[in-house]
Design an enzyme around this catalytic site. Sequence first.
Site: not given
Ligand code: GAF
Length: 385
Positions: A30, A129, A133-134, A179
Amino acid sequence: MAAAAAAAARAYGEAFGGGAPGLAAWAPGRVNLIGEHTDYNGGFVLPMALQLGTVLVGSPTQDGVISILTTAEGADEPRMVRFPVPSHGSPLSPGQPRWANYVKGVIQHYRAGPLPGFNAVIASDVPLGGGLSSSASLEVATYTFLQQLCPDDGDLEAKALACQKAEHTFAGMPCGIMDQFISVMGKEGHALLIDCRSLETVLVPLTDASLAVLVTNSNVRHTLTGSEYPSRRRQCEEAAAALGRASLRDATMAELEAAREQLSEEVYRRARHVIGEIERTVQAAQALQARDYRTFGRLMVESHNSLRDDYEVSCLELDELVAAALEVDGVYGSRMTGGGFGGCTVTLLEAGAAERAQQHIKGKYSGTATFYITKPSDGAKAQLL
Ligand code: GAF
């Protein structure tokens, strides 16, 4: 999904003796348009699912053993793991390699059973990384794969929560729900406004052909399981407690100002970011609905500045990328996206300015950037191969 699934299917044949996998599952990464570090404060977020994602292909076995190979770039060694299907008496626990913890966590927290053994291969085009959101895409792809082996009740909210629990308990990362939620619930052509307290969602159309979303990877790798993320979470809880509120979602800027003396300067600034960011996210969703991209872009810049100055989760490279993007004609706004300390920026711009923006950013950035022009995609899906 088709190309990644085909590559994973080839690797499956090589790793598991020539047979073809019968099942495949895919889940997207995402990009968050706005609403950063608000999810674990019960606030609003506005992410969209990417066309980049993680795929699992595989087949059930009769031997009660789970064997998984990853082909994902950047995953630590060994790339193949084998372990027995967990049972009440012998649950799974996290360990090495780190990539397998996301998979094991989801298997452990899967909401139906008993699971059979299986062989599977993972492939991913979400940069590891990279702040896209891998991890959540791996968790949600794993869950979606398990649903084909042993169907659960199909509750999507519970699915996202189980994946979040896997990340908390097996990867040691106390993340919010954004995520996993968007990876499950994403809708083609839409960003999703998520109320992280009630888990209610509003789809916000993002199909205007004159508009583009540019994701720029700083290629500075972030690791969020370090101390910074949990410490930000604690500071937010401290601020909420001092204000007599269950979470910062319930606090106002006026209340924060009135209580300023009771808080350390740092905790005050953390809370100021969160309260301001929640307001900005709601306004930004309205602006996007109204196709008011200038307002949206201004809110993105305010978000970035607040993350840099008050929340202190940006870094020089991300600041450079944002500054370079904002110099380009046709750019509405730009900001860091995701947890921070590296990873990516997201830029909203006129579609016609996309090529020019990439060239300009490339020329200005001190590192090597990677670019993705992205469109909002659907959430996780399963498919018979
Ligand atoms: C990371 C976390 F996994 C999410 O939940 C969120 O807090 C984000 O950081 C910051 O917005 O991706």
